[in-house]
Scaffold this motif. Structure first.
Motif, PDB file in Angstrom:
ATOM      1  N   GLN A  88       0.795   9.863   2.939  1.00 41.22           N
ATOM      2  CA  GLN A  88       0.466   8.431   2.964  1.00 41.22           C
ATOM      3  C   GLN A  88       1.329   7.703   3.992  1.00 41.22           C
ATOM      4  N   ILE A 145      -9.336  -0.035   6.526  1.00 37.41           N
ATOM      5  CA  ILE A 145     -10.188  -0.339   5.371  1.00 37.41           C
ATOM      6  C   ILE A 145     -10.157  -1.811   4.962  1.00 37.41           C
ATOM      7  N   GLU A 146      -9.243  -2.597   5.534  1.00 34.85           N
ATOM      8  CA  GLU A 146      -9.082  -3.959   5.037  1.00 34.85           C
ATOM      9  C   GLU A 146      -9.325  -5.012   6.119  1.00 34.85           C
ATOM     10  N   GLU A 161      -3.416   7.939  -5.394  1.00 36.05           N
ATOM     11  CA  GLU A 161      -4.066   7.539  -4.140  1.00 36.05           C
ATOM     12  C   GLU A 161      -4.164   8.751  -3.224  1.00 36.05           C
ATOM     13  N   ASP A 174     -14.648   0.266  -3.597  1.00 37.36           N
ATOM     14  CA  ASP A 174     -13.610  -0.493  -4.295  1.00 37.36           C
ATOM     15  C   ASP A 174     -13.672  -0.144  -5.791  1.00 37.36           C
ATOM     16  N   ARG A 217       0.887  -1.167   0.000  1.00 39.44           N
ATOM     17  CA  ARG A 217       0.000   0.000   0.000  1.00 39.44           C
ATOM     18  C   ARG A 217       0.918   1.208   0.000  1.00 39.44           C
ATOM     19  N   VAL A 263     -16.554  -0.355   2.120  1.00 32.97           N
ATOM     20  CA  VAL A 263     -15.476   0.517   1.636  1.00 32.97           C
ATOM     21  C   VAL A 263     -15.484   0.492   0.114  1.00 32.97           C
ATOM     22  N   GLN A 311      -6.813   6.245  -0.070  1.00 36.18           N
ATOM     23  CA  GLN A 311      -7.179   5.169  -0.991  1.00 36.18           C
ATOM     24  C   GLN A 311      -6.995   5.624  -2.431  1.00 36.18           C
ATOM     25  N   GLN A 312      -7.154   4.651  -3.329  1.00 36.79           N
ATOM     26  CA  GLN A 312      -7.088   4.979  -4.754  1.00 36.79           C
ATOM     27  C   GLN A 312      -8.169   6.015  -5.107  1.00 36.79           C
ATOM     28  N   LEU A 332     -10.881  -5.575   0.928  1.00 30.47           N
ATOM     29  CA  LEU A 332     -11.463  -4.360   1.485  1.00 30.47           C
ATOM     30  C   LEU A 332     -12.669  -4.736   2.338  1.00 30.47           C
TER      31      LEU A 332
END
Lengths: 227, 77
Positions: free
Chosen positions: A89, B71-72, A142, B15, A57, B13, A102-103, B9
């Protein structure tokens, strides 16, 4: 004032940051990620880029590097830590800042100028800054900030939201949110407001002939507040 | 021994990659696909003979590095 910019394998905004800090009067030093300690500094900067190729990540591998313990100790003792883009990040992955980047919502790499609104001036970064809306540059895949409801409540209750995406008039509606970040968040503080992470790059806006000068305002202001 | 881990995820959340894959599948006439969630798969070769001990270590790895629990979710297979 002394600053230190940490270089990770894959950092690519480290030298821009060095140029910007020196232009406004910081005595800057470049620190390699594999060093054990950081020389005495008034400000530590985690620069933008793609540390470790964004493996696993974004920022996650850099957040476990050797130098990070010194960065965390420095932040916990009240020292100023600024993370820009990949630096933001990394700060979320270390746990110094809540949430995660996040993306981008629409899956595109975004590289353009944006406007951000300064949401809090009770801190060393933005205290007495002349403008409320800054034009800065973003370049990321991201940058879509996300956090839990509890973390959001705590960010809002403690005024930890630093900057939000908006248009030139300060309108924060959805069409002015480039990446889907929750509540248009472009940057946040920790609860003591000595740690700031933000996606926009002030170091890219320090020359009126090349870009714009709102980044200059940021660095001039920061230096003034540190003196 | 090799321990396998899947990181996905959390429900709820967003995706975007999963969504793009789903739309592509729909466009390829897999019209019955309602949703796709994508994730990561790890094979960890660990020098440990006791499976329980190995899985405990991998669980620690998941919490500290392999997954971001904001988030995961992770699943040790």
């Amino acid at each position: 004032m002394k600053s230190s910019v940490i270089i990770f394998p894959g950092s690519n905004c480290d030298r821009d940051m060095d140029v910007a800090l020196k232009k406004f009067g910081f005595k800057n030093q470049m620190i390699w990620h594999n060093d054990n300690s950081i020389p005495k500094s008034d400000l530590i900067v985690l620069p933008g880029g793609f540390s470790y190729g964004d493996y696993l990540r974004c920022g996650s591998i850099a957040s476990k590097s050797k130098i990070i313990k010194s960065v965390i100790d420095f932040a916990n003792s009240g020292g100023l830590v600024l993370g820009i883009c990949n630096g933001f990040q990394i700060l979320t992955e270390t746990g110094l800042l809540p949430g995660i980047l996040q993306q981008n919502k629409y899956l595109n790499f975004i590289c353009r100028n944006v406007f951000v609104k300064v949401k809090d001036k009770q801190n060393k970064y933005f205290k007495d800054i002349k403008k409320n809306i800054l034009e800065l540059h973003i370049a990321h895949n991201e940058g879509n900030y996300f956090c839990s409801n509890d973390e959001m409540k705590s960010l809002e209750d403690n005024n930890q939201i630093a900057v939000t995406y908006c248009n030139k008039n300060g309108d924060e509606s959805n069409e002015n949110n480039p990446n889907g970040a929750i509540k248009n968040i472009a940057g946040i503080f920790n609860n003591k407001k000595n740690v700031l992470g933000m996606m926009p790059h002030p170091e890219r806006m320090i020359d009126k002939y090349l870009s714009g000068e709102d980044g200059s305002l940021f660095f001039e202001n920061l230096l003034r507040n540190l003196n | 021994m090799i321990i396998k881990v899947v990181v996905t995820l959390k429900n709820g959340v967003l995706d975007p990659q999963g969504k793009a894959i789903q739309q592509t599948l729909n466009g390829m006439n897999f019209s019955s696909v309602d949703d796709v969630r994508q994730g990561k798969f790890f094979e960890i070769n660990i020098n440990e003979n006791d499976e329980t001990k190995a899985k405990l270590q991998v669980e620690d790895m998941c919490k500290k590095l392999l997954a971001n629990l904001v988030i995961e979710d992770y699943k040790i297979l």
